[in-house]
Design a protein around this motif. Sequence first.
Motif, short mmCIF file in Angstrom:
data_model
loop_
_atom_site.label_atom_id
_atom_site.label_comp_id
_atom_site.label_asym_id
_atom_site.label_seq_id
_atom_site.Cartn_x
_atom_site.Cartn_y
_atom_site.Cartn_z
N TYR A 72 97.02 42.11 4.65
CA TYR A 72 96.13 43.12 4.05
C TYR A 72 94.88 42.45 3.46
CZ TYR A 72 94.49 46.80 0.89
OH TYR A 72 93.74 47.73 0.23
N MET A 73 95.08 41.32 2.77
CA MET A 73 93.94 40.61 2.20
C MET A 73 93.04 40.06 3.28
SD MET A 73 95.93 38.63 -0.92
CE MET A 73 94.47 37.78 -1.51
N VAL A 74 93.65 39.57 4.37
CA VAL A 74 92.87 39.09 5.51
C VAL A 74 92.02 40.23 6.08
CG1 VAL A 74 93.01 38.31 7.91
CG2 VAL A 74 94.39 37.20 6.15
N GLY A 75 92.63 41.41 6.15
CA GLY A 75 91.90 42.57 6.66
C GLY A 75 90.70 42.93 5.81
N LEU A 76 90.89 42.90 4.50
CA LEU A 76 89.77 43.19 3.59
C LEU A 76 88.67 42.15 3.71
CD1 LEU A 76 91.70 44.26 0.35
CD2 LEU A 76 90.53 45.75 1.98
N ALA A 77 89.09 40.87 3.74
CA ALA A 77 88.10 39.80 3.85
C ALA A 77 87.39 39.85 5.20
CB ALA A 77 88.79 38.45 3.67
N TYR A 110 96.62 27.83 -2.25
CA TYR A 110 97.56 28.00 -1.14
C TYR A 110 97.55 29.43 -0.61
CZ TYR A 110 99.63 23.47 -2.20
OH TYR A 110 99.84 22.13 -2.41
N SER A 111 97.30 30.39 -1.48
CA SER A 111 97.31 31.79 -1.06
C SER A 111 96.05 32.16 -0.29
CB SER A 111 97.46 32.70 -2.28
OG SER A 111 96.35 32.55 -3.15
N ILE A 112 95.01 31.33 -0.37
CA ILE A 112 93.73 31.64 0.25
C ILE A 112 93.50 30.87 1.54
CG2 ILE A 112 91.25 31.88 -0.19
CD1 ILE A 112 91.91 31.57 -3.17
N LEU A 113 94.02 29.64 1.61
CA LEU A 113 93.76 28.78 2.76
C LEU A 113 94.15 29.40 4.10
CD1 LEU A 113 94.75 25.28 1.32
CD2 LEU A 113 92.46 26.23 1.65
N PRO A 114 95.32 30.06 4.21
CA PRO A 114 95.64 30.66 5.52
C PRO A 114 94.69 31.77 5.91
CG PRO A 114 97.25 31.31 3.84
CD PRO A 114 96.42 30.22 3.25
N ILE A 115 94.16 32.48 4.90
CA ILE A 115 93.19 33.54 5.20
C ILE A 115 91.91 32.91 5.75
CG2 ILE A 115 91.84 35.42 4.21
CD1 ILE A 115 93.95 35.65 2.02
N ILE A 116 91.48 31.83 5.13
CA ILE A 116 90.27 31.16 5.57
C ILE A 116 90.42 30.64 7.00
CG2 ILE A 116 88.75 29.19 5.12
CD1 ILE A 116 89.52 29.46 2.15
N ALA A 117 91.56 29.99 7.26
CA ALA A 117 91.81 29.45 8.60
C ALA A 117 91.84 30.55 9.64
CB ALA A 117 93.13 28.67 8.60
N GLU A 118 92.49 31.66 9.31
CA GLU A 118 92.61 32.78 10.24
C GLU A 118 91.25 33.40 10.54
OE1 GLU A 118 94.63 35.72 12.59
OE2 GLU A 118 95.16 33.74 11.85
N PRO A 127 87.08 25.86 11.77
CA PRO A 127 87.84 26.01 10.53
C PRO A 127 87.71 24.83 9.58
CG PRO A 127 89.16 26.71 12.39
CD PRO A 127 87.94 26.05 12.96
N GLU A 128 87.43 23.65 10.12
CA GLU A 128 87.27 22.47 9.28
C GLU A 128 86.22 22.68 8.19
OE1 GLU A 128 86.24 17.73 9.96
OE2 GLU A 128 85.29 19.25 11.23
N ILE A 397 95.29 19.45 0.52
CA ILE A 397 94.68 18.85 1.71
C ILE A 397 95.65 18.91 2.88
CG2 ILE A 397 93.95 16.64 2.72
CD1 ILE A 397 92.62 15.97 0.09
N ILE A 398 96.89 18.52 2.62
CA ILE A 398 97.91 18.56 3.67
C ILE A 398 98.11 20.00 4.16
CG2 ILE A 398 100.30 18.05 4.25
CD1 ILE A 398 98.52 15.60 3.75
N ALA A 399 98.12 20.94 3.21
CA ALA A 399 98.31 22.34 3.58
C ALA A 399 97.16 22.85 4.44
CB ALA A 399 98.45 23.20 2.32
N ALA A 400 95.92 22.49 4.06
CA ALA A 400 94.76 22.94 4.82
C ALA A 400 94.81 22.41 6.25
CB ALA A 400 93.48 22.47 4.14
N ILE A 401 95.22 21.16 6.41
CA ILE A 401 95.36 20.59 7.75
C ILE A 401 96.41 21.36 8.54
CG2 ILE A 401 96.08 18.54 9.03
CD1 ILE A 401 94.91 16.87 6.73
N GLY A 402 97.50 21.70 7.88
CA GLY A 402 98.57 22.43 8.55
C GLY A 402 98.18 23.83 8.95
N PHE A 403 97.36 24.49 8.13
CA PHE A 403 96.97 25.86 8.42
C PHE A 403 95.97 25.95 9.58
CE2 PHE A 403 98.01 26.86 3.79
CZ PHE A 403 99.19 27.48 4.12
N ASP A 404 95.25 24.88 9.84
CA ASP A 404 94.25 24.89 10.91
C ASP A 404 94.92 24.58 12.24
OD1 ASP A 404 92.11 24.74 12.56
OD2 ASP A 404 91.13 23.04 11.57
N LYS A 405 95.24 25.61 12.97
CA LYS A 405 95.93 25.44 14.25
C LYS A 405 95.00 24.98 15.37
CE LYS A 405 99.58 28.80 13.27
NZ LYS A 405 99.20 28.98 11.85
N THR A 406 93.69 24.96 15.10
CA THR A 406 92.75 24.49 16.12
C THR A 406 92.67 22.97 16.15
OG1 THR A 406 90.82 24.47 14.65
CG2 THR A 406 91.37 26.57 15.74
#
Length: 444
Positions: A72-77, A110-118, A127-128, A397-406
Amino acid sequence: MFYLELLIVLAAIFVGARIGGIGLGVMGAVGLLILTFIFKLEPTTPPIDVMLIIISVISASAALQASQGLTYMVGLAEKMLRKNPKRITFVAPLVCYLFTFVAGTGHIAYSILPIIAELATKTGIRPERPLSISVIASQQAITASPITAATVALAALLAPQGIEIVDILKISIPATLIGVLVGAFVTNKIGAELKSDPIFNEKLKDPDYVKLIAEESKSVELSEIPATAKVSVAVFLLGVLVIILFGAIPGLRPTWTSASGETSTLSMVSIIEMVMMAAAALIILVSRVKVSAISSGNIFRSGSEAVIAIFGIAWMGDTFIKGNYSFIEMGIKDMVLSAPWTFATALFVMSILLFSQAATVRAMMPLGVALGIPAGFLIAMFPSVNGYFFIPNYPTIIAAIGFDKTGTTRIGKYVLNHSFMIPGVVSTVVAVAAGFLLVILFGT
């Protein structure tokens, strides 16, 4: 002995970074074993509070993801950024900065990084760029928030000189914001566009990967999001608001009086842990999600890796610093006496090893006060304690790397040539420089 022990620490970090995932944590444990049993250093206390904060925030964020609250947050953003997607490199770090500022912990990112990556992947943005500067922004905000341990510790140290927390904030807030914005501008020029990135194009040769990207790149239909997801978002934000209120109004925190007449107040660390865990529980009850869906999500997995990483690496680093503190202090003291401005460099280097702004402030700022460095200069140098991006092993940092599937957000072949180096150095240097300018303007 110092340099040999330092070599062991750096080797453990290097090998752990190359392994990836939980490699940082387990290699940190190997380094700790060597420091303890071969070099006879006494182990410090493991960073339990930091680990528990990560676990509590990750629990709430993972529950929010499982309830489709993140969707839902991703949709709003996405709806907000769709007209001009290039803004994500500038908007995302400001959002992370704000979240950290109001919550008092960078782990809220952590709650925002996956939204940013997506969003970045969906709109064809590398995404970097937004991920790296967003992680840096979440660190810079620690030295601008009135409720963080680092800011409170600095205020207490400078209180005898008539400095109050508002004197710190009027310098640190604009200085760090300027640093983040300049960092975002520079970061927006880093690397090839996503469609031209060789690693991403290589991944596209895998049909399963193409299918995965296609599935994740579908636009979110807000009308299809269940009402429980919206309630979950409200619960999560309410938890953040509660943390802000307790941090801003100390009188709201419970106090106790012992038999000897001493009073104690509930710490913000405990409040963050309790509130975020309670938020996770409410989200589970409201959305009725399966617990297995929470633990199988990418946020939970990334958070678990972060806990293991900081457990091993930070414990090893703290043990190394404590065992060699006298040697390090004397070396820094001589340097600062000959050139006072170099104290910012000393703060930066120490923060790399301590993995904590608050620990760096408590360990180093008293030396700055003792050496007679003006309070205003110490405030200007405050953002330099944000150096733990330098070695790419911090949980966000580790989480951000993990969230970036590209694969665009990465640790380089030589470890230090990672995605966060340029954004971090630029933001920190500019923030400190802006801080000195503001001190001169305000006459602090």
